[in-house]
Write an enzyme that holds these catalytic residues in place. Structure first.
Site, mmCIF file in Angstrom:
data_model
loop_
_atom_site.group_PDB
_atom_site.id
_atom_site.type_symbol
_atom_site.label_atom_id
_atom_site.label_comp_id
_atom_site.label_asym_id
_atom_site.label_seq_id
_atom_site.Cartn_x
_atom_site.Cartn_y
_atom_site.Cartn_z
ATOM 1 C CG ASP A 1 70.802 15.933 50.464
ATOM 2 O OD1 ASP A 1 69.606 15.973 50.796
ATOM 3 O OD2 ASP A 1 71.186 15.697 49.301
ATOM 4 C CE LYS B 1 67.915 21.673 54.124
ATOM 5 N NZ LYS B 1 68.973 21.164 53.237
ATOM 6 N N GLY C 1 64.175 16.164 51.545
ATOM 7 C CA GLY C 1 64.085 14.960 52.359
ATOM 8 C C GLY C 1 64.800 15.188 53.667
ATOM 9 C CG HIS C 2 64.282 18.096 55.761
ATOM 10 N ND1 HIS C 2 63.656 19.292 55.931
ATOM 11 C CD2 HIS C 2 65.100 18.270 54.682
ATOM 12 C CE1 HIS C 2 64.066 20.145 54.995
ATOM 13 N NE2 HIS C 2 64.926 19.541 54.227
ATOM 14 C CD GLN D 1 64.523 22.185 47.945
ATOM 15 O OE1 GLN D 1 63.804 23.130 48.198
ATOM 16 N NE2 GLN D 1 64.096 20.956 48.067
HETATM 17 P P1 IMO Z 1 67.026 18.885 50.888
HETATM 18 O O1 IMO Z 1 65.980 19.780 51.489
HETATM 19 C C1 IMO Z 1 69.635 17.827 47.640
HETATM 20 C C2 IMO Z 1 68.558 19.106 43.579
HETATM 21 C C3 IMO Z 1 68.287 17.949 42.642
HETATM 22 C C4 IMO Z 1 68.697 18.562 41.331
HETATM 23 C C5 IMO Z 1 68.240 20.018 41.470
HETATM 24 C C6 IMO Z 1 66.902 20.302 40.815
HETATM 25 O O2 IMO Z 1 66.876 17.440 51.209
HETATM 26 O O3 IMO Z 1 68.401 19.405 51.181
HETATM 27 P P2 IMO Z 1 64.408 19.717 41.487
HETATM 28 O O4 IMO Z 1 63.722 18.385 41.630
HETATM 29 O O5 IMO Z 1 64.378 20.545 42.732
HETATM 30 O O6 IMO Z 1 63.958 20.475 40.277
HETATM 31 O O7 IMO Z 1 65.945 19.338 41.189
HETATM 32 O O8 IMO Z 1 68.168 20.266 42.862
HETATM 33 N N1 IMO Z 1 67.792 19.085 44.847
HETATM 34 C C7 IMO Z 1 68.269 18.660 46.029
HETATM 35 N N2 IMO Z 1 69.455 18.126 46.349
HETATM 36 N N3 IMO Z 1 68.729 18.028 48.611
HETATM 37 C C8 IMO Z 1 67.556 18.610 48.333
HETATM 38 O O9 IMO Z 1 66.724 18.990 49.310
HETATM 39 C C9 IMO Z 1 67.258 18.905 46.982
HETATM 40 N N4 IMO Z 1 66.201 19.430 46.331
HETATM 41 C C10 IMO Z 1 66.545 19.550 45.049
HETATM 42 O O10 IMO Z 1 69.053 16.819 42.963
HETATM 43 O O11 IMO Z 1 70.089 18.562 41.197
HETATM 44 MG MG MG Z 2 67.792 15.890 50.084
#
Ligand code: IMO
Ligand code: MG
Length: 421
Positions: free
Chosen positions: A13, A16, A40-41, A221
């Site tokens: 988050d 990006k 989530g972008h 991520q």
């Molecule tokens: P973006 O691309 C923030 C976190 C989840 C959880 C851990 C594992 O938007 O930056 P999962 O469902 O992947 O098995 O969850 O990773 N997590 C994220 N946190 N932004 C994301 O993606 C995330 N994708 C996974 O909150 O702590």
């Molecule tokens: Mg996210």
């Protein structure tokens, strides 16, 4: 032409989407290589807001080929919803391509994700409950079903075996079992809908590189959520760091150019796990409100805190980040005083090397340097030198500490609200 990569430097988050959007307008091809619809972008274009979970946001740029690489786990239901939403907004999706090697998320993965989380008691990970972990488990267990398998004669048998096996687990926990026939019918429909986009994207990407096309990889991520380099076990089930970008796309190491690390002028985290600079006080609440720190995927309030340079430096080293993109300078500038974490203190010991050791992280306290905030309204500034001196001091300390330049500075949410150096 070299491939540029955009990836997250912290716990996700970081914004990006914004930098991807900027670079994407100059690219011919946009690639996703890891993760799934846990990402989530958000992107704002001409006042219209788009949230992407699976499709590379580069699809918004006319003529751009948008590739979902082999390292991604694909929930076809979500993918089709995203395709339909784009079409409804009049966007062209004909240049979308999906790897035949990407693994497919099925309803049993989502149910398992929830089951596992519900049974973790006090050690919950806080997953997004999108079935990401269980799908990657099947991939490595070698019973996963790939996009290409949806069109093979073995598909029905593979699916039936998987459902029978998962049903044994559901029965054990007293959870409802899954209906093979229903899922088969549903997924056959999805397979038909997405067929025109499916191809061998490894070959395609190499062909595009050979044709000198400009490619950017849209990381999902982030470094500290990496299964190897993150704060295990509070991580996602893939490698969002540079290695995962290569193995998730088929781009080779020699083909990589710039590696952009995206960060915020402060930090945030969703889900559980250690977070040294977290502010569980009014300042943390204030950052959350000022920065609208609520999840794009799960709407959860994000945990917020000051920027952690120990972690950022680690991200720079692990990924070979060549330049940083910093969002939300305007947000942090609204605080009267800003802090930067320059070391961790554990008992009497002070150190500057990030560790993934949960016990050490949980017991570490941040060592801060303090800066003047109150930058006033900087949202209209487009030249670095026009920033107030106190803002430049903050930025330059970060650069000095991590040893790479901050090339992009976000001064507002809008597409144009950015300083490019
Ligand atoms: P973006 O691309 C923030 C976190 C989840 C959880 C851990 C594992 O938007 O930056 P999962 O469902 O992947 O098995 O969850 O990773 N997590 C994220 N946190 N932004 C994301 O993606 C995330 N994708 C996974 O909150 O702590
Ligand atoms: Mg996210």
């Amino acid at each position: 032409m070299k491939v540029d990569v955009v990836l997250g430097s912290f716990y996700g988050d970081e914004g990006k989407g914004k930098i991807i959007d900027y670079l994407g307008t100059k690219a011919d091809v946009s690639v996703r290589a890891t993760g799934g619809n846990n990402a989530g972008h958000s992107i704002e274009v001409d006042g219209e807001k788009f949230v992407f979970h699976l499709i590379p946001s580069g699809i918004l740029n006319k003529g751009t080929t948008a590739i979902i690489g082999n390292g991604v786990v694909v929930d076809p239901k979500v993918l089709i919803q995203e395709i339909d939403a784009l079409k409804e907004k009049g966007r062209d999706v004909s240049k979308l391509r999906i790897s035949d090697k990407a693994h497919v998320i099925f309803p049993y993965h989502i149910a398992l994700d929830k089951l596992l989380e519900e049974n973790r008691g006090n050690s919950k990970i806080g997953t997004t409950a999108r079935g990401i972990g269980p799908c990657y488990c099947d991939k490595y267990e070698r019973c996963g079903i790939r996009i290409g398998d949806l069109y093979s004669k073995d598909f029905e048998k593979k699916l039936e075996t998987n459902i029978n096996n998962k049903n044994k687990i559901f029965a054990l926990y007293g959870y409802p079992e899954m209906d093979y026939k229903e899922i088969l019918k549903e997924y056959k429909k999805y397979a038909k809908t997405i067929k025109k986009y499916v191809c061998d994207t490894t070959v395609l990407i190499q062909e595009l590189i050979a044709k000198n096309k400009k490619i950017i990889v849209e990381g999902a991520q982030a470094t500290l959520l990496d299964i190897d380099f993150g704060s295990y076990p509070f991580v996602t089930s893939s490698n969002p760091t540079i290695g995962g970008i290569l193995s998730g796309s088929g781009i080779n190491a020699h083909q990589i150019g710039e590696v952009y690390g995206v960060m915020k002028a402060y930090s945030s985290r969703v889900g559980e796990g250690p977070y040294v600079t977290e502010l569980k006080n009014e300042t943390g609440d204030l950052i959350r409100e000022l920065g609208h720190e609520y999840g794009a995927t799960t709407k959860r309030p994000r945990r917020c805190g000051y920027l952690d340079l120990v972690a950022l430096k680690y991200a720079v080293l692990v990924n070979g980040i060549t330049a940083l993109c910093m969002n939300h300078l305007d947000t942090i500038g609204k605080l009267p005083e800003i802090k930067l974490c320059v070391a961790y203190k554990n008992g009497d010991k002070e150190f500057k090397e990030f560790t993934t050791n949960e016990e050490i992280l949980l017991n570490s306290k941040p060592v801060y340097e303090t800066f003047k905030g109150d930058f006033q309204d900087i949202s209209n500034i487009r030249k670095y030198d026009d920033l107030p001196e106190r803002a430049r001091k903050y930025i330059e300390r970060i650069e000095e500490y991590v040893g790479v330049p901050i090339k992009f500075i976000g001064v507002g949410a809008g597409r144009e609200e950015m300083i490019v150096r």
